[in-house]
Design an enzyme around this catalytic site. Structure first.
Site, PDB file in Angstrom:
ATOM      1  N   ALA A   1       1.113  -1.129   0.070  1.00 15.86           N
ATOM      2  CA  ALA A   1      -0.474   0.327   0.073  1.00 15.86           C
ATOM      3  C   ALA A   1       0.947   1.372   0.266  1.00 15.86           C
ATOM      4  O   ALA A   1       1.078   2.013  -1.125  1.00 15.86           O
ATOM      5  CB  ALA A   1      -0.679   0.014   1.095  1.00 15.86           C
TER       6      ALA A   1
ATOM      7  N   ASP B   1      10.119  -6.485  -4.392  1.00 16.21           N
ATOM      8  CA  ASP B   1       9.066  -6.913  -2.851  1.00 16.21           C
ATOM      9  C   ASP B   1       8.762  -8.444  -3.245  1.00 16.21           C
ATOM     10  O   ASP B   1       8.711  -8.941  -5.141  1.00 16.21           O
ATOM     11  CB  ASP B   1       7.611  -6.479  -2.984  1.00 16.21           C
TER      12      ASP B   1
ATOM     13  N   ARG C   1      -6.975  -1.236  -1.093  1.00 14.37           N
ATOM     14  CA  ARG C   1      -5.666   0.047  -1.099  1.00 14.37           C
ATOM     15  C   ARG C   1      -4.633   0.017  -1.721  1.00 14.37           C
ATOM     16  O   ARG C   1      -3.758   1.373  -1.895  1.00 14.37           O
ATOM     17  CB  ARG C   1      -5.451  -0.025   0.830  1.00 14.37           C
TER      18      ARG C   1
ATOM     19  N   LYS D   1       4.365  -8.081  -6.827  1.00 18.14           N
ATOM     20  CA  LYS D   1       3.520  -6.413  -6.628  1.00 18.14           C
ATOM     21  C   LYS D   1       4.729  -5.415  -7.982  1.00 18.14           C
ATOM     22  O   LYS D   1       4.129  -4.894  -8.547  1.00 18.14           O
ATOM     23  CB  LYS D   1       4.231  -6.763  -5.413  1.00 18.14           C
TER      24      LYS D   1
ATOM     25  N   ASP E   1       6.262  -4.072   6.242  1.00 18.98           N
ATOM     26  CA  ASP E   1       5.036  -4.314   7.341  1.00 18.98           C
ATOM     27  C   ASP E   1       5.998  -4.797   7.985  1.00 18.98           C
ATOM     28  O   ASP E   1       4.888  -5.706   8.900  1.00 18.98           O
ATOM     29  CB  ASP E   1       3.832  -5.192   5.955  1.00 18.98           C
ATOM     30  N   ASN E   2       6.714  -4.484   8.002  1.00 18.10           N
ATOM     31  CA  ASN E   2       7.391  -5.389   9.839  1.00 18.10           C
ATOM     32  C   ASN E   2       8.611  -4.918   9.634  1.00 18.10           C
ATOM     33  O   ASN E   2       9.671  -3.978   9.441  1.00 18.10           O
ATOM     34  CB  ASN E   2       8.100  -6.668   9.433  1.00 18.10           C
TER      35      ASN E   2
ATOM     36  N   CYS F   1       0.791 -20.543  30.524  1.00 19.14           N
ATOM     37  CA  CYS F   1      -0.614 -21.685  31.743  1.00 19.14           C
ATOM     38  C   CYS F   1      -2.118 -21.261  31.727  1.00 19.14           C
ATOM     39  O   CYS F   1      -3.238 -21.650  31.690  1.00 19.14           O
ATOM     40  CB  CYS F   1      -0.005 -21.618  33.364  1.00 19.14           C
TER      41      CYS F   1
END
Length: 1045
Positions: free
Chosen positions: A485, A510, A521, A534, A582-583, A638
């Site tokens: 985007a 990419d 988007r 992309k 994106d990270n 737990c």
């Protein structure tokens, strides 16, 4: 002490930092079936049916639905929107609104395309000059979303015509039109927006009627908290468990569930609260209620809010401003007058002030004074800022793509607010300027000649910056990392401003392919592009917008693995880098590369309606990694294993189930069969891990190994029994419902919810969902054919034998993670030996197992079916309210909500910073880091933080500094470690302690220590020095860049 580090981890590695980011969706293997379009939505005329009878296409709108929600999307699908003026700003608003998914969009313009439009109107081409702008743009806009019919209209905006629309947006309009149409819309209850950009200045106005209801003022998820006490009092005081702060604010409304004792509160009408502390707040009068016993959950309720707008004429005299930059507190009032003066100038001369014309500047100033003295209300200002008004005159004829992107993103979000009542509208005027983009030296004034139109596509930009900047932009070499985007929006802006449109180049990489959910988007992609790469698709699309852009698409992931491609030569040839990632890990990696090569970095990210922009400038600012966000809280083991109390816990448990059953087990089994060293490696694992891994392999290859579809169904049925009945019965055997703790309090209280086992039934849809998904996934791991015949499966289930279960004594269940850590699980050596002998020999096993990678966006692969069923069954065990597939996908898939409006606005700001970098701005205060939240609406800008200074002796240094050492000496020999040390003694008098390798050459040492050969692409090594000063104190010093080629 001596550390040698390779280039890949130049010495700036820091901990993670979390940030709002744009998500790439799904995995790298997008399956072709996500391309199916459901034809029932599209009647024969090709127009999608819309309004109440339309289903929302979750595959397309997925990420936006997580921002707006289904209710708002449905309201949006009932709205017809008119956007008048198809220059750069109008087309940007139209693009975002069409992507958003309203009922219909009509684009209106009575003007024809001119050279001045091409600097930002990305759907006009040079061959369109002289044609009507709306008619040319319509087919290109219509491709953006098959569900939104787009019509072009070139007639007059009459009262009769306007009544068809719920929202009307004016761009490129006269003040008379704005006031006439604004009053008309106000009286008819039509929502009305004016958006305008003039060079580096912009204006936005909203009027959504005298009574508008906002259903959600901030877009945040409603909070909830667990209760530990409620007093009987007037007002009653609620205390929450001290696990986490409640996060409420005074004036919030809440309601209650699961309260024991004071049951009058359960399901009560929302009550207003007053916060007393981080864990306490007061509510209504509880004196007459029953005594509180225990338990209860308090949940925030979003209350509708009524707001009222003035019409444009009355708001003009008594304006209310939304601040975009608190450092420019006086600007909105000044520009409010300035924009009226521009309209007066235009009315008088039938043109805008000429670029950088002193005479026109003086005349505009006179007009502004006249406008100001005629003001009667609060719009009148005491002192006109003459320099500001003159700058407005100098650049008003300009038309800049980044400013249009920013205001176009905001205006489109306001259209969505108008249609839906979701988020707080702009009340009612917003002004924004980016004057820092002009030359830093106040003395630099461009000439009329430099900025006069040239009949070229950049005329709108030349009007503001002159031709020199255009030449600089054309030569730039930029590396764009990511074509999602943010990447798509950046490429559009690059093409419009003329970046790399001469000798320069944009390299975009990419490794992802296009998926259906991207289309909402990532506006350069069309449905026919799904499954294509992309980067290539985006590059081809922007070449259509500006054929002279030089752009190359790559499919590489950035990281140590691609450093032979993105090597020293590559980075040294760049002018800068733009991240569209994106990270966090990839962002930090690119940040380290940019610091090492001393290249400017443009960093941005979005999260729903929130967005941020950070600019990193060599030798001037800190880098991206200099500051970190706090880490995300993880769920205690737990809690997941035995004591879930929220749907997030059951979803994470279901995700872990999926990974364990369908990915890790088959993976381990395949490694056992194919990797001769697997056994050796496994036996070296700590604690009980060797047994756990080998038990799993034994189950996969022997006990659970299916031979038919019926075996897979039987496996799923037995696994269901284990998880939702037997294990729960064992837990209740260890801790009965009435168990007390050592202090006499009920064990099952507070965050511990008492579970109950489930009884399997083929007539229960959820039970069958689980069996269908589980059996199909299990079959897939063994390459067996699956089935979606539920009736057939129900028949098979009648034949399945489920062994009886009796809870055992002596089974240890850990109550806390602390207890779990302290328990040293003893390894049963005899069982280990037994497993080693019982496992089949790899040669004798004929099956191939397929580990399954989780893919959330394919609705036919059973992945989300399994997660939803597994999570909701566990939720039923613990009486946690279940959740639907849509929300489950958000949480289990860790999806980042995203919407086109925020992305467009954020990237507009990024490109304003780019223009400063290309001009070579040197002052910290010229640059702006930005943060926005379009839902509130809130905007904050600050100058970047300067690079922190460190000292050794009397020398200051920052992260941008280093020692440069040339390894090759004049005699062609390479330095030894002793010569390297002598170099530092001679230059900086540092004492380095070294134990061995003294006579080795530096590259030999690195090869020996790292056990890796140096690649041909490595030109330099990075050494970190651990030094002491003369008084034997540790000193932090810059790293060494040691050049070897």
């Amino acid at each position: 002490l001596f550390q040698a580090q390779f280039m890949s981890s130049s010495p700036l590695s820091k901990k993670r930092r979390l940030s709002g980011t744009e998500t790439k969706t799904g995995s790298h293997c997008s399956s072709s079936n996500s391309v199916r379009t459901d034809l029932s939505h599209t009647p024969a005329n090709g127009m999608a049916k819309n309004g109440n009878d339309a289903e929302i296409d979750e595959g397309l709108y997925s990420r936006q639905l997580y921002v707006l929600g289904h209710e708002a999307m449905k309201r949006m699908q009932n709205s017809n929107v008119l956007i008048s003026g198809m220059r750069g700003l109008g087309v940007e608003i139209a693009k975002n609104v069409i992507l958003g998914g309203v009922r219909s969009v009509t684009v209106h313009d009575q003007g024809v395309a001119e050279w001045g439009d091409l600097s930002s109107q990305f759907y006009l081409r040079e061959e369109d000059l002289g044609k009507n702008r709306a008619e040319v743009s319509q087919p290109r806009l219509a491709e953006l979303n098959n569900y939104v019919p787009v019509t072009a209209y070139t007639g007059a905006l009459t009262e009769d015509y306007l009544t068809k629309f719920q929202v009307v947006v004016l761009t490129n309009s006269t003040l008379d039109e704005q006031q006439h149409l604004g009053e008309l819309c106000h009286s008819k209850g039509i929502k009305f927006i004016v958006a305008d950009t003039r060079g580096l200045f912009s204006q936005l106005f909203c009027d959504f009627g005298e009574e508008m209801i906002v259903y959600d003022t901030n877009g945040e998820q409603p909070l909830s908290a667990m209760i530990s006490m409620i007093t009987k009092d007037n007002p009653g005081v609620v205390t929450c468990l001290d696990e986490a702060r409640h996060g409420f604010e005074s004036g919030d409304y809440v309601t209650f569930t699961e309260v024991q004792g004071m049951t009058e509160l359960n399901g009560c009408q929302p009550v207003e609260i007053k916060v007393l502390g981080p864990y306490t707040f007061s509510i209504c009068d509880t004196a007459g209620f029953t005594d509180y016993v225990r338990g209860g959950i308090v949940s925030q309720v979003k209350m509708p809010k009524k707001i009222s707008f003035k019409s444009i004429s009355s708001s003009m005299d008594e304006p209310e401003f939304v601040m975009t930059d608190f450092a420019k507190f006086e600007s909105p009032g000044q520009l409010h007058v300035g924009f009226q003066a521009i309209h007066a100038f235009q009315k008088k001369h039938n043109r805008l002030p000429a670029p950088w014309s002193q005479t026109d500047g003086d005349e505009l100033l006179t007009l502004a004074k006249e406008v100001n003295s005629a003001q009667t209300g609060s719009a009148k200002i005491e002192q006109l800022d003459e320099a500001l008004i003159k700058k407005l005159s100098f650049v008003a004829a300009g038309d800049l793509a980044p400013i249009n992107a920013f205001i176009g993103g905001l205006a489109a979000q306001e259209v969505m607010k108008a249609c839906t009542g979701k988020f707080m509208p702009i009340m009612q005027w917003l002004y924004f300027d980016a004057l820092e983009c002009l030359a830093e030296d106040e003395g630099v004034v461009l000439t009329e000649e430099e900025c006069a139109p040239r009949n070229c596509r950049y005329d709108g930009q030349i009007a503001v910056f002159g031709t020199k900047l255009q030449d600089l932009l054309a030569k730039q070499r930029y590396f764009l990392v990511g074509a999602g985007a943010i990447g798509c929006e950046l490429l559009k802006n690059f093409a419009m401003i003329g970046l790399a449109c001469g000798e320069g180049e944009v390299i975009v990489t990419d490794m992802d392919t296009i998926e259906k959910s991207n289309l909402n988007r990532q506006f350069l992609f069309r449905p026919s592009d799904v499954t294509k790469m992309k980067s290539d698709t985006a590059a081809a699309a922007v070449k259509q917008m500006n054929p002279s852009i030089k752009i190359t698409g790559h499919q590489n992931r950035v990281g140590p693995d691609t450093e032979r491609i993105y090597d020293d030569d590559f980075f040294e040839s760049l002018d800068g880098v733009a991240n569209a990632l994106d990270n966090v890990d990839a962002r930090m990696y690119m940040d380290r590369r940019c610091v090492y090569y001393r290249k400017p970095l443009l960093e941005s990210g979005t999260l729903g309606t929130k967005g941020n922009v950070q600019v990193v400038i060599p030798f001037l600012t800190e880098s991206y990694s200099s500051s970190q966000d706090p880490p995300e809280k993880s769920i205690p083991i737990c809690t997941l294993k035995n004591f879930p109390n929220a749907i997030e816990h059951t979803l994470q448990w279901a995700r872990d189930e999926f990974e364990g059953l369908f990915k890790q087990s088959p993976e381990s089994a395949m490694q056992y069969l194919t990797d001769p060293k697997f056994m050796e490696r496994t036996l070296k694992l700590p604690g009980a891990q060797p047994i756990e891994v080998l038990e799993a392999v034994y189950k996969s290859l022997v006990t659970d190994c299916p031979h038919s579809w019926a075996d897979c169904v039987a496996w799923a049925r037995n696994h269901w029994q284990c998880q939702y009945s037997n294990n729960i019965r064992q837990l209740l055997h260890n801790f009965p419902p009435d168990q007390l703790t050592s202090s006499g309090a009920p064990f099952w209280s507070g965050p511990k919810r008492c579970p109950h086992p489930l009884e399997f039934s083929t007539s229960n849809e959820l039970h069958m969902d689980y069996i269908m998904a589980g059996a199909n996934l299990f079959a897939q791991t063994y390459s067996l054919p699956g089935s979606n015949d539920r009736v057939g499966v129900a028949k098979i289930l009648q034949e399945v034998k489920v062994p009886a279960f009796t809870p055992r004594s002596g089974v240890k269940i850990h109550v806390s993670d602390q207890e779990l850590q302290n328990s040293n699980s003893s390894v049963d050596d005899s069982r280990l030996e037994e497993l080693k002998t019982q496992l089949p020999t790899p040669e004798s096993y004929q099956y191939k197992l397929n580990p399954i990678d989780f893919e959330k966006d394919d609705d036919t692969n059973y992945h989300m079916d399994f997660i939803v069923a597994a999570s909701n069954l566990r939720a039923e065990n613990y009486d946690i309210p279940p959740t639907d597939r849509h929300k489950s996908k958000l949480i289990a898939g860790k999806i980042i909500p995203a919407i086109a409006t925020t992305t467009a606005a954020v990237v507009g700001l990024v490109c304003l910073e780019l223009i400063k970098i290309v001009q070579g701005h040197k002052k910290l205060e010229s640059y702006k880091n930005g943060f926005m939240n379009l839902a509130l609406p809130f905007f904050g800008f600050s100058e970047p933080i300067a690079a922190p200074k460190h000292k050794y002796y009397e020398i200051d240094w920052t992260l941008w500094d280093r020692f440069e050492v040339t390894g090759l000496q004049p005699n062609g020999e390479e330095m030894t470690l002793r010569q390297f040390l002598d170099y530092f003694k001679a230059h900086v008098l540092l004492i380095l302690y070294i134990c061995f390798f003294v006579s080795c050459r530096m590259t030999e040492i690195v090869t020996k220590v790292s056990k890796k050969k140096l690649g041909k692409h490595v030109k330099a090594l990075v050494f970190e020095l651990c030094c002491n000063d003369l008084s034997d104190e540790d000193v932090e010093v810059p790293y060494v860049r040691y050049t070897i080629r």
